[in-house]
Enzyme design. Structure first.
Site, PDB file in Angstrom:
ATOM      1  N   GLY A 136       0.800  -1.227   0.000  1.00 60.08           N
ATOM      2  CA  GLY A 136       0.000   0.000   0.000  1.00 60.08           C
ATOM      3  C   GLY A 136       0.828   1.271   0.000  1.00 60.08           C
ATOM      4  O   GLY A 136       0.309   2.351   0.321  1.00 60.08           O
TER       5      GLY A 136
ATOM      6  N   GLU B  41       8.549   4.748  -6.184  1.00 60.45           N
ATOM      7  CA  GLU B  41       9.558   3.768  -6.612  1.00 60.45           C
ATOM      8  C   GLU B  41      10.967   4.316  -6.385  1.00 60.45           C
ATOM      9  O   GLU B  41      11.867   4.164  -7.226  1.00 60.45           O
ATOM     10  CB  GLU B  41       9.364   3.393  -8.098  1.00 60.45           C
ATOM     11  CG  GLU B  41       7.987   2.862  -8.445  1.00 60.45           C
ATOM     12  CD  GLU B  41       7.658   1.492  -7.851  1.00 60.45           C
ATOM     13  OE1 GLU B  41       8.534   0.891  -7.198  1.00 60.45           O
ATOM     14  OE2 GLU B  41       6.505   1.063  -8.005  1.00 60.45           O
TER      15      GLU B  41
HETATM   16  N1  ADP Z   1      -1.189  -9.829  -0.597  1.00 59.73           N
HETATM   17  C1  ADP Z   1      -1.691  -8.588  -0.608  1.00 59.73           C
HETATM   18  N2  ADP Z   1      -1.768  -7.883   0.540  1.00 59.73           N
HETATM   19  C2  ADP Z   1      -2.298  -6.635   0.533  1.00 59.73           C
HETATM   20  N3  ADP Z   1      -2.735  -5.997  -0.573  1.00 59.73           N
HETATM   21  C3  ADP Z   1      -2.659  -6.644  -1.756  1.00 59.73           C
HETATM   22  C4  ADP Z   1      -2.141  -7.970  -1.830  1.00 59.73           C
HETATM   23  N4  ADP Z   1      -2.179  -8.353  -3.122  1.00 59.73           N
HETATM   24  C5  ADP Z   1      -2.707  -7.332  -3.825  1.00 59.73           C
HETATM   25  N5  ADP Z   1      -2.986  -6.283  -3.017  1.00 59.73           N
HETATM   26  C6  ADP Z   1      -3.547  -5.025  -3.489  1.00 59.73           C
HETATM   27  O1  ADP Z   1      -2.481  -4.089  -3.531  1.00 59.73           O
HETATM   28  C7  ADP Z   1      -2.990  -2.818  -3.100  1.00 59.73           C
HETATM   29  C8  ADP Z   1      -1.832  -1.936  -2.682  1.00 59.73           C
HETATM   30  O2  ADP Z   1      -1.207  -1.502  -3.875  1.00 59.73           O
HETATM   31  P1  ADP Z   1      -0.056  -0.445  -3.889  1.00 59.73           P
HETATM   32  O3  ADP Z   1      -0.439   0.777  -3.104  1.00 59.73           O
HETATM   33  O4  ADP Z   1       0.301  -0.237  -5.344  1.00 59.73           O
HETATM   34  O5  ADP Z   1       1.111  -1.212  -3.121  1.00 59.73           O
HETATM   35  P2  ADP Z   1       2.686  -1.023  -3.203  1.00 59.73           P
HETATM   36  O6  ADP Z   1       2.972   0.328  -3.813  1.00 59.73           O
HETATM   37  O7  ADP Z   1       3.173  -1.129  -1.799  1.00 59.73           O
HETATM   38  O8  ADP Z   1       3.193  -2.160  -4.061  1.00 59.73           O
HETATM   39  C9  ADP Z   1      -3.957  -3.191  -1.998  1.00 59.73           C
HETATM   40  O9  ADP Z   1      -4.928  -2.195  -1.764  1.00 59.73           O
HETATM   41  C10 ADP Z   1      -4.602  -4.449  -2.555  1.00 59.73           C
HETATM   42  O10 ADP Z   1      -5.720  -4.130  -3.353  1.00 59.73           O
HETATM   43  C1  LIG Z   2      11.449  -6.977  -4.850  1.00 60.83           C
HETATM   44  C2  LIG Z   2      11.882  -6.332  -6.123  1.00 60.83           C
HETATM   45  C3  LIG Z   2      10.978  -5.593  -6.882  1.00 60.83           C
HETATM   46  N1  LIG Z   2      11.374  -5.022  -8.043  1.00 60.83           N
HETATM   47  C4  LIG Z   2      10.405  -4.242  -8.834  1.00 60.83           C
HETATM   48  C5  LIG Z   2       9.074  -4.894  -9.075  1.00 60.83           C
HETATM   49  C6  LIG Z   2       8.128  -3.737  -9.216  1.00 60.83           C
HETATM   50  O1  LIG Z   2       8.134  -3.310 -10.578  1.00 60.83           O
HETATM   51  C7  LIG Z   2       8.755  -2.663  -8.308  1.00 60.83           C
HETATM   52  C8  LIG Z   2       8.092  -2.555  -6.963  1.00 60.83           C
HETATM   53  O2  LIG Z   2       6.803  -2.027  -7.114  1.00 60.83           O
HETATM   54  P1  LIG Z   2       5.740  -1.894  -5.912  1.00 60.83           P
HETATM   55  O3  LIG Z   2       5.062  -0.596  -6.222  1.00 60.83           O
HETATM   56  O4  LIG Z   2       6.493  -1.863  -4.619  1.00 60.83           O
HETATM   57  O5  LIG Z   2       4.833  -3.055  -6.016  1.00 60.83           O
HETATM   58  O6  LIG Z   2      10.102  -3.061  -8.104  1.00 60.83           O
HETATM   59  C9  LIG Z   2      12.685  -5.115  -8.463  1.00 60.83           C
HETATM   60  O7  LIG Z   2      13.062  -4.550  -9.511  1.00 60.83           O
HETATM   61  N2  LIG Z   2      13.575  -5.830  -7.722  1.00 60.83           N
HETATM   62  C10 LIG Z   2      13.222  -6.448  -6.572  1.00 60.83           C
HETATM   63  O8  LIG Z   2      14.102  -7.103  -5.936  1.00 60.83           O
END
Ligand code: ADP
Ligand SMILES: Cc1cn([C@H]2C[C@H](O)[C@@H](COP(=O)(O)O)O2)c(=O)[nH]c1=O
Ligand code: ZN
Length: 201
Positions: free
Chosen positions: A25, A93
């Site tokens: 999130g 990111e």
């Molecule tokens: N295993 C999981 N646990 C929590 N949320 C998840 C999971 N898999 C998918 N999601 C979705 O991912 C969303 C969060 O997305 P996002 O804000 O883009 O996360 P991040 O940037 O940390 O990768 C949650 O609101 C949910 O809908």
């Molecule tokens: C763990 C890990 C992730 N990545 C990449 C994969 C996704 O494109 C982003 C992370 O995006 P999110 O918003 O946090 O879901 O990073 C990577 O390149 N290397 C890694 O080890």
């Protein structure tokens, strides 16, 4: 902007870091804070690394497809150049940026800018990722958010890579990564190490 009692303009610069595993999130929380700043009529600018083309070239997009327009940049120095007159800077990111991002965020905060940075705390090997650990050290506030472990339903700790690729940077989503709790992550990586050792014999 607040006015202090001497009549000078006071802008409370600060660095806020939002970190955690994938799907925890981070982007949703970043977008939430930035949209609230826009409601407060503050001048907001959002940056992301140009290499992050996962869901969009020029938007920050969460896994739930919430989005906000952003400016893709190749290096942290561009953020400083493009942030004059900006009150709130958002960076998504951030793990993909160079180490210069730490000085850039400090410079902006020292000039009175509120800087909100989101990024992965660790890579798929569990190693602190890019400038995130240093940013946590200099931040005014750090928020660690958590996904749900897809194997046992506990609070997730790490991003487990599901495909065989040893490059640190590999864009992806659910088909390539799963959030796991500490125990499930340990079991998964131990199992992979066992299989690799078996293949070598
Ligand atoms: N295993 C999981 N646990 C929590 N949320 C998840 C999971 N898999 C998918 N999601 C979705 O991912 C969303 C969060 O997305 P996002 O804000 O883009 O996360 P991040 O940037 O940390 O990768 C949650 O609101 C949910 O809908
Ligand atoms: C763990 C890990 C992730 N990545 C990449 C994969 C996704 O494109 C982003 C992370 O995006 P999110 O918003 O946090 O879901 O990073 C990577 O390149 N290397 C890694 O080890
Ligand atoms: Zn688990």
């Amino acid at each position: 902007m607040d006015n202090n009692f001497t009549g000078e303009t006071h802008r409370p610069g600060r660095i806020e870091v939002i970190c955690g595993s994938m799907f925890s999130g981070k982007t949703e929380e970043l977008i939430r804070r930035l949209k609230r700043a826009e409601f407060a009529r503050q001048k907001v600018e959002i940056f992301k690394p140009a290499i992050d083309t996962r869901y969009s070239d020029d938007e920050v997009v969460s896994h739930d497809r919430h989005s906000i327009p952003s400016t893709p940049v190749d290096s942290s120095s561009s953020i400083l150049l493009l942030s004059s007159d900006i009150e709130v800077v958002g960076i998504d990111e951030a793990q993909f940026f160079d180490d210069g991002l730490v000085n850039v965020c400090n410079d902006l905060a020292n000039r009175g800018v509120r800087v909100i940075v989101a990024g992965l705390d660790m890579d798929y090997k569990g190693i602190p990722f890019g400038p995130i650990p240093a940013l946590c050290a200099v931040a005014d506030e750090v928020t660690k958010v958590h996904a749900i472990c897809v194997r046992c339903g506990s609070v997730a700790y790490a991003s487990h890579r599901l495909v065989a690729n040893s490059k640190r940077v590999m864009l992806g989503e659910q088909s390539e990564y799963e959030p796991l709790c500490r125990e499930c992550y340990r079991k998964a990586t131990e199992e992979e190490a066992r299989l690799q050792a078996g293949n070598k014999q």
